[in-house]
Design a protein around this motif. Sequence first.
Motif, PDB file in Angstrom:
ATOM      1  N   UNK A  59       8.572   6.239 -11.133  1.00  0.00           N
ATOM      2  CA  UNK A  59       9.277   5.979  -9.869  1.00  0.00           C
ATOM      3  C   UNK A  59       8.661   6.795  -8.732  1.00  0.00           C
ATOM      4  N   UNK A  60       8.345   8.047  -9.032  1.00  0.00           N
ATOM      5  CA  UNK A  60       7.835   8.967  -8.013  1.00  0.00           C
ATOM      6  C   UNK A  60       6.540   8.471  -7.381  1.00  0.00           C
ATOM      7  N   UNK A  61       5.697   7.797  -8.142  1.00  0.00           N
ATOM      8  CA  UNK A  61       4.404   7.348  -7.601  1.00  0.00           C
ATOM      9  C   UNK A  61       4.419   5.874  -7.170  1.00  0.00           C
ATOM     10  N   UNK A  62       5.614   5.275  -7.138  1.00  0.00           N
ATOM     11  CA  UNK A  62       5.735   3.855  -6.810  1.00  0.00           C
ATOM     12  C   UNK A  62       6.120   3.627  -5.355  1.00  0.00           C
ATOM     13  N   UNK A  63       5.952   2.369  -4.908  1.00  0.00           N
ATOM     14  CA  UNK A  63       6.373   1.950  -3.561  1.00  0.00           C
ATOM     15  C   UNK A  63       7.635   1.116  -3.726  1.00  0.00           C
ATOM     16  N   UNK A  64       8.760   1.628  -3.228  1.00  0.00           N
ATOM     17  CA  UNK A  64      10.055   1.052  -3.599  1.00  0.00           C
ATOM     18  C   UNK A  64      10.773   0.289  -2.492  1.00  0.00           C
ATOM     19  N   UNK A  65      10.356   0.472  -1.224  1.00  0.00           N
ATOM     20  CA  UNK A  65      11.122  -0.102  -0.122  1.00  0.00           C
ATOM     21  C   UNK A  65      10.275  -1.059   0.722  1.00  0.00           C
ATOM     22  N   UNK A  66      10.914  -1.985   1.436  1.00  0.00           N
ATOM     23  CA  UNK A  66      10.169  -2.994   2.203  1.00  0.00           C
ATOM     24  C   UNK A  66       9.300  -2.396   3.299  1.00  0.00           C
ATOM     25  N   UNK A  67       8.157  -3.044   3.517  1.00  0.00           N
ATOM     26  CA  UNK A  67       7.265  -2.720   4.634  1.00  0.00           C
ATOM     27  C   UNK A  67       6.695  -4.019   5.167  1.00  0.00           C
ATOM     28  N   UNK A  68       6.310  -4.013   6.422  1.00  0.00           N
ATOM     29  CA  UNK A  68       5.664  -5.178   7.023  1.00  0.00           C
ATOM     30  C   UNK A  68       4.372  -5.475   6.272  1.00  0.00           C
ATOM     31  N   UNK A  69       4.195  -6.731   5.855  1.00  0.00           N
ATOM     32  CA  UNK A  69       2.964  -7.131   5.189  1.00  0.00           C
ATOM     33  C   UNK A  69       2.933  -6.841   3.706  1.00  0.00           C
ATOM     34  N   UNK A  70       3.932  -6.116   3.214  1.00  0.00           N
ATOM     35  CA  UNK A  70       3.978  -5.773   1.797  1.00  0.00           C
ATOM     36  C   UNK A  70       4.345  -7.003   0.973  1.00  0.00           C
ATOM     37  N   UNK A  71       3.857  -7.050  -0.254  1.00  0.00           N
ATOM     38  CA  UNK A  71       4.203  -8.128  -1.172  1.00  0.00           C
ATOM     39  C   UNK A  71       5.727  -8.220  -1.301  1.00  0.00           C
ATOM     40  N   UNK A  72       6.322  -9.385  -1.019  1.00  0.00           N
ATOM     41  CA  UNK A  72       7.783  -9.495  -1.101  1.00  0.00           C
ATOM     42  C   UNK A  72       8.300  -9.608  -2.525  1.00  0.00           C
ATOM     43  N   UNK A  73       7.397  -9.662  -3.491  1.00  0.00           N
ATOM     44  CA  UNK A  73       7.768  -9.850  -4.892  1.00  0.00           C
ATOM     45  C   UNK A  73       7.695  -8.510  -5.625  1.00  0.00           C
ATOM     46  N   UNK A  87      -4.737 -17.542   0.343  1.00  0.00           N
ATOM     47  CA  UNK A  87      -3.380 -18.005   0.035  1.00  0.00           C
ATOM     48  C   UNK A  87      -2.439 -16.806  -0.105  1.00  0.00           C
ATOM     49  N   UNK A  88      -2.880 -15.785  -0.817  1.00  0.00           N
ATOM     50  CA  UNK A  88      -2.026 -14.614  -1.035  1.00  0.00           C
ATOM     51  C   UNK A  88      -1.721 -13.893   0.272  1.00  0.00           C
ATOM     52  N   UNK A  89      -2.716 -13.735   1.123  1.00  0.00           N
ATOM     53  CA  UNK A  89      -2.488 -13.041   2.394  1.00  0.00           C
ATOM     54  C   UNK A  89      -1.496 -13.800   3.267  1.00  0.00           C
ATOM     55  N   UNK A  90      -1.656 -15.119   3.331  1.00  0.00           N
ATOM     56  CA  UNK A  90      -0.742 -15.927   4.139  1.00  0.00           C
ATOM     57  C   UNK A  90       0.687 -15.789   3.629  1.00  0.00           C
ATOM     58  N   UNK A  91       0.836 -15.844   2.325  1.00  0.00           N
ATOM     59  CA  UNK A  91       2.169 -15.734   1.718  1.00  0.00           C
ATOM     60  C   UNK A  91       2.759 -14.342   1.954  1.00  0.00           C
ATOM     61  N   UNK A  92       1.968 -13.305   1.714  1.00  0.00           N
ATOM     62  CA  UNK A  92       2.470 -11.931   1.868  1.00  0.00           C
ATOM     63  C   UNK A  92       2.861 -11.604   3.300  1.00  0.00           C
ATOM     64  N   UNK A  93       2.123 -12.177   4.250  1.00  0.00           N
ATOM     65  CA  UNK A  93       2.381 -11.863   5.659  1.00  0.00           C
ATOM     66  C   UNK A  93       3.598 -12.589   6.218  1.00  0.00           C
ATOM     67  N   UNK A  94       4.009 -13.654   5.569  1.00  0.00           N
ATOM     68  CA  UNK A  94       5.066 -14.500   6.126  1.00  0.00           C
ATOM     69  C   UNK A  94       6.435 -13.828   6.052  1.00  0.00           C
ATOM     70  N   UNK A  95       7.136 -13.872   7.154  1.00  0.00           N
ATOM     71  CA  UNK A  95       8.531 -13.447   7.211  1.00  0.00           C
ATOM     72  C   UNK A  95       9.287 -14.510   8.008  1.00  0.00           C
ATOM     73  N   UNK A  96      10.332 -15.108   7.432  1.00  0.00           N
ATOM     74  CA  UNK A  96      11.078 -16.157   8.141  1.00  0.00           C
ATOM     75  C   UNK A  96      11.798 -15.603   9.366  1.00  0.00           C
ATOM     76  N   UNK A  97      11.893 -16.409  10.394  1.00  0.00           N
ATOM     77  CA  UNK A  97      12.623 -16.025  11.606  1.00  0.00           C
ATOM     78  C   UNK A  97      13.837 -16.944  11.744  1.00  0.00           C
ATOM     79  N   UNK A  98      15.015 -16.341  11.800  1.00  0.00           N
ATOM     80  CA  UNK A  98      16.260 -17.104  11.901  1.00  0.00           C
ATOM     81  C   UNK A  98      17.075 -16.547  13.065  1.00  0.00           C
ATOM     82  N   UNK A  99      17.437 -17.421  13.975  1.00  0.00           N
ATOM     83  CA  UNK A  99      18.208 -17.018  15.165  1.00  0.00           C
ATOM     84  C   UNK A  99      17.515 -15.867  15.903  1.00  0.00           C
ATOM     85  N   UNK A 100      16.201 -15.931  15.960  1.00  0.00           N
ATOM     86  CA  UNK A 100      15.421 -14.947  16.700  1.00  0.00           C
ATOM     87  C   UNK A 100      15.147 -13.658  15.961  1.00  0.00           C
ATOM     88  N   UNK A 101      15.617 -13.538  14.705  1.00  0.00           N
ATOM     89  CA  UNK A 101      15.419 -12.301  13.944  1.00  0.00           C
ATOM     90  C   UNK A 101      14.460 -12.532  12.772  1.00  0.00           C
TER      91      UNK A 101
END
Length: 558
Positions: free
Chosen positions: A288-302, A110-124
């Motif tokens: 902050x220095x040791x954290x992951x702060x920006x979006x990546x493909x497959x990264x937890x969106x939360x 369930x977690x993998x499916x949720x984390x991998x999902x990215x909505x597609x709107x108008x082809x983006x």
Amino acid sequence: VSLKSTAEQVVGEFVEKYRPLDTKLREAWFRYTSTGDKKASEEQEKLELAIRTLESDPQRFTVLKELYAKRDELGDPLLKRQVELLYLGYLENQVPAEKLKKLTALEREVQETFNDYRPIVDGKKLTPVDVSHAFQDSKDAVYLEKVWKAQHLVGALVESKYRELVELRNEIARDLGFANYVELTTTTSEFNLKELHTFYRDIKKLTDKPFKKLKEKFLDPKLAAHFGISVKELRPWHYQNLFFQEVPNAAFEKVDLDRFYAGLDSQKAIDRTNEFYASMGIDSASIVKRSSLFPKEGKNPHAVAWFLSRDRTGSSLMSMNLPALPTPPKANEVSTLVHELSHDINYEAILTNPALPYLLREPTMLTEAVAMLFEHQTLTKDWFMKLGASEVDATSAASTVQLMDYVDQLIFLRWSSVIFCFETQFYADPQQDISTLWWKCKAEHQFMARPDGWKNPDALAKYHIPNGGPLQYTNYAIGRVANVQFAYLLASKINQDPRGASYFGQKDLGAWLMSDFLAQGERLAWDEFITHSTGKPLSIDDWKKFYLKSGLEKKLFQ
């Protein structure tokens, strides 16, 4: 052999086996959360299963059950507390090995499916930042409807596995003598289910009239005007966030808190946040220095915060999705940064407390109340001035923010009620239609109707529902109420009014927080901690006084 010697032996033997698994699990969790690496997810599943298997030992549970029954005779409060936590951990895992294995695998799927999902709107393909910013910035209702529906479609992808997961959880709960998994979770989370129902009934009774008035007389007219439509035409995507859990921007367009960050990028906002904590003598920069702060493909969106080792200070970190440089962050994104950092600071305070044994080096769920307290610091006059606002502008914004806070409290507690309504009723009957139940709860608590012709398991688009056990939002709701008691407590330490109190430069407060208030770990259960720290138990009366009896509603409608 004395009762105390037996307890010490049981705890010691458990920790020896648990410690290496616990540390490896935390490391695997962060790798997966911050990157989406499937190998890390697989490792996480194996480690979770190993821990559950360790806690499923029936012979050890028999001993723990006896110790738990006689825990008041141990004479050592820290040992007693460890026995309590061990007993509750073992209780929920008294399950046959094949069921534990299936449970852990389903949760990962369930977690993998949720984390991998990215909505597609108008082809983006949209990132979490794209979705959030669309709702806050766009006036194109047609586009927002597409985004809202596309994001909610993740619910359909996880529905079958989620139903299977709920059925299995309920089966496990029944095997242990509970009616369903919510009842089991209530026990293991040290809640009382009857008291929780009373808590939410009290919230509903207290807020029905003010929330109805707020929505019908204030929010809906403003949103309708913002989008150039009639109130009757308003739909869920017009509320400027996916679930109507936050204050819509249009409700206070003249304030526009985002403008305070217009001249900053995410890095500069991070710098300002670090400066705030440093002014209290608290180090957030290394976190902050040791954290992951920006979006990546497959990264937890939360946005999440945790720590990688109970044995090591300097192991707390975050996973966030701040806007990539040079895009300015939104005000709510910065408040989330401050919120998550406060969790990590809480962890660091615990890790530097030498008096805490291994099993008590975790915060209670009241870490949420503390995080909300710090999040409110981003709404003070001092905060706005540190961002470059004039004193006049900052004073005006801080005054209006008190009204926003009133609105936010009502919206959030009603939203939390939706989730409690859904979880308690769905776990009681997991065969029912998710969409129908969800919108029944939304109608009852948010006065919001399902869009015509729309049928989708929308509840499962909310991260916390498919990706965790029930009652997570109950933690947040209780945190909101406890937050008021803590606000009075901290304000008394610096001789300020709890409304708008600023912690900037309060080094004595920071020292007390790090050495005492935040350093308690799980030495006390959450309800005992409230009484211990504030002098009285959790009281919705304080919340009522702070918000409903404050004259804020009258000011809002002036």
